[in-house]
Design an enzyme around this catalytic site. Sequence first.
Site, mmCIF file in Angstrom:
data_model
loop_
_atom_site.group_PDB
_atom_site.id
_atom_site.type_symbol
_atom_site.label_atom_id
_atom_site.label_comp_id
_atom_site.label_asym_id
_atom_site.label_seq_id
_atom_site.Cartn_x
_atom_site.Cartn_y
_atom_site.Cartn_z
ATOM 1 N N GLU A 114 -14.616 15.960 11.193
ATOM 2 C CA GLU A 114 -14.200 14.685 11.803
ATOM 3 C C GLU A 114 -15.307 14.230 12.754
ATOM 4 O O GLU A 114 -15.477 14.794 13.835
ATOM 5 C CB GLU A 114 -12.886 14.858 12.558
ATOM 6 C CG GLU A 114 -12.433 13.626 13.322
ATOM 7 C CD GLU A 114 -11.299 13.918 14.284
ATOM 8 O OE1 GLU A 114 -11.254 13.270 15.345
ATOM 9 O OE2 GLU A 114 -10.457 14.799 13.986
ATOM 10 N N THR A 158 -11.664 9.305 16.803
ATOM 11 C CA THR A 158 -11.719 8.396 17.949
ATOM 12 C C THR A 158 -11.907 6.955 17.472
ATOM 13 O O THR A 158 -12.717 6.193 17.994
ATOM 14 C CB THR A 158 -12.833 8.793 18.952
ATOM 15 O OG1 THR A 158 -12.916 10.212 19.059
ATOM 16 C CG2 THR A 158 -12.523 8.232 20.343
ATOM 17 N N LYS A 179 -1.262 13.456 14.373
ATOM 18 C CA LYS A 179 -2.073 14.318 15.233
ATOM 19 C C LYS A 179 -1.316 14.597 16.534
ATOM 20 O O LYS A 179 -0.668 13.705 17.087
ATOM 21 C CB LYS A 179 -3.398 13.614 15.522
ATOM 22 C CG LYS A 179 -4.312 14.312 16.511
ATOM 23 C CD LYS A 179 -5.551 13.455 16.759
ATOM 24 C CE LYS A 179 -6.413 14.013 17.872
ATOM 25 N NZ LYS A 179 -7.566 13.137 18.169
#
Length: 217
Positions: A43, A73, A133
């Site tokens: 990621e 992000t 998440k």
Amino acid sequence: MKRVEILARLEKAGVIAVIRGKDHTEAIKASQAIIEGGVIGIEVTFTIPNAQLAIQELTDAYRRQDVVIGAGTVLDAVTARLAIMAGAEFIVSPSFNAETAELCNLYQIPYLPDCMTVTEMQTALKSGVDIIKLFPGSAYGPSIVSAVKAPLPHINLMPTGGVSLENMAIWFESGVVAVGVGGNLLAPAAEGDFSKVTVIAQQYAAKLDEIRGINHD
């Protein structure tokens, strides 16, 4: 089928390395070191300047392998599209964003937003989110998994932050589909010690195999 196939690869990867760094060159080197160590979920976060360049280079390099590379992000749909055009196969956000969910659905790309309440999780699920998440995992602990799964037994969860070699097994035993690992895996990269990053990645890969009962002997 693209989204289903990516989700299967995410679950197979099990450990998703959350890549941060001072620039995209460091991010690429860290990712390469991690993949060499056997962790195949990457990621690349958009806190890295020109993160999309790192995503593009990594997806070009590992396109025909089991490695699955996404963007983290991601704060809005514009950034999500930038990442997807660079080759990102999944999108991770620190909060749920409806426009980003719609965009990811359009391109058949899994969207993994961070949600802190059951209400937020339910909203995300209604928008087509496949994996929620949990960040920071250290704020919850593995017991949150059974608590959430009581009213939402079908939910897929991925804790990030506070996941370590010591507690990874407990998270998986609690029922998560994958875990995100960042700081303790990447710490040596800040000093330029990418070989140490590979060693730590090997430890995480070995721990995952142990949890899954995979023996390479």
